[in-house]
Design an enzyme around this catalytic site. Sequence first.
Site, PDB file in Angstrom:
ATOM      1  N   SER A  25      27.161  83.326  52.014  1.00  9.70           N
ATOM      2  CA  SER A  25      26.707  82.787  50.611  1.00  9.70           C
ATOM      3  C   SER A  25      26.293  81.385  49.864  1.00  9.70           C
ATOM      4  CB  SER A  25      28.056  82.761  49.225  1.00  9.70           C
ATOM      5  OG  SER A  25      27.227  83.514  48.322  1.00  9.70           O
ATOM      6  N   TYR A 185      21.834  81.069  34.378  1.00  5.98           N
ATOM      7  CA  TYR A 185      20.353  79.901  34.784  1.00  5.98           C
ATOM      8  C   TYR A 185      19.401  80.395  34.143  1.00  5.98           C
ATOM      9  CZ  TYR A 185      24.137  77.587  38.231  1.00  5.98           C
ATOM     10  OH  TYR A 185      24.852  76.826  38.388  1.00  5.98           O
TER      11      TYR A 185
END
Length: 373
Positions: A25, A185
């Site tokens: 990841s 975000y």
Amino acid sequence: MTNPSKLFSPIRLGSLELQNRIMVSPMCQYSAVEGNPVDWHFVHLGSLAISGAGLLCLEATAVSPEGRITPGCLGLYSDENQARLQRLVQSLRSVSAIPLALQLSHAGRKASSRTPWEGGSLIAEADGGWRPLAPSAIPQKPEEPAPNAMSVKEIRQVADDFAQAARRARQLGFDAIELHMAHGYLVHQFMSPLSNQRTDEYGGSLDNRIRLALEVFKAVAEAAGPGIPVGVRLSASDWVDGGWDVAQTIALSKQLEALGCSFLDISSGGLSHAQAIPVGPGYQVPFAEQVRQEVQIPVVSVGLITGARQAEDILVQGKADMVAVARGFLHDPRWPWRAAAELGATVGTPKQLLRCLPRGHEPIFGDVRIGQR
């Protein structure tokens, strides 16, 4: 040799075939200088490149200077960024054939932050920070100054910035691109009604709130070209009443799939300081499972997946098609070796390291079992 394990079976993401279903990841290291990788990235990612995972995804990489989470975040918005990243890619390619993905991101109102080990708070402009951008002038935390609400021109520039970064990623030879539309975000901020209170074509209805997500995906897919699969990381829930939720995630996922999205990486949270997340082993897997039931493209599950049997069960039970491991790799950069030993599978290993595989799991190299001379 056929692996008996689902975790160690091959999978295809668009045109890219992976040898197993383990993804490293993307993990922010907050160590770059002016967006450029430093020695730490070579050591950190070099170790992960020889881990035996099926895919290595580099950390969130900003598409513009103001899109960095911290001053120490990677970027791909300048020729210097591209040249420095080219050296890193070449270094990784020289030691491993692992496919490389790049996560492209814009932090929005979470930009200009201190590193986590410095507390993570907003850096004031007077202290070397910058004024973050967001869909609406709503601060990340009540005590922080409000970000600048973006004009339509600035919004469309973001899609262009993502596309330009994707062109650079293609030139660098990345095998895949992941678009970061999660964790609070910028694109996620447009998606959630908690952070988006616009009244124009980018706010209000679900179709309007996901407009930027779809525009960014289309721009990146065109810039990347048909040979590079483009996937998306989504937060399936804000974990706050009235926020972004799994039903909206599924609706967006279906539209992304129709546009040619190659995979979905399902996470959650990160948008609101008011989130209440019941963190525990595999706590985000149910979100991946719900999305997977509604789409035909591969779905990646994340979130405290630390054990081999745990990962295997997630795949065997049809809850996801891949797992993305982060903290497990930080604790044990050879996590796939242990998992393969436990599951009776095989894993790719550099010849220089063959002698140190878990006992009883020494691989066959050609027709000769590797051992002490």
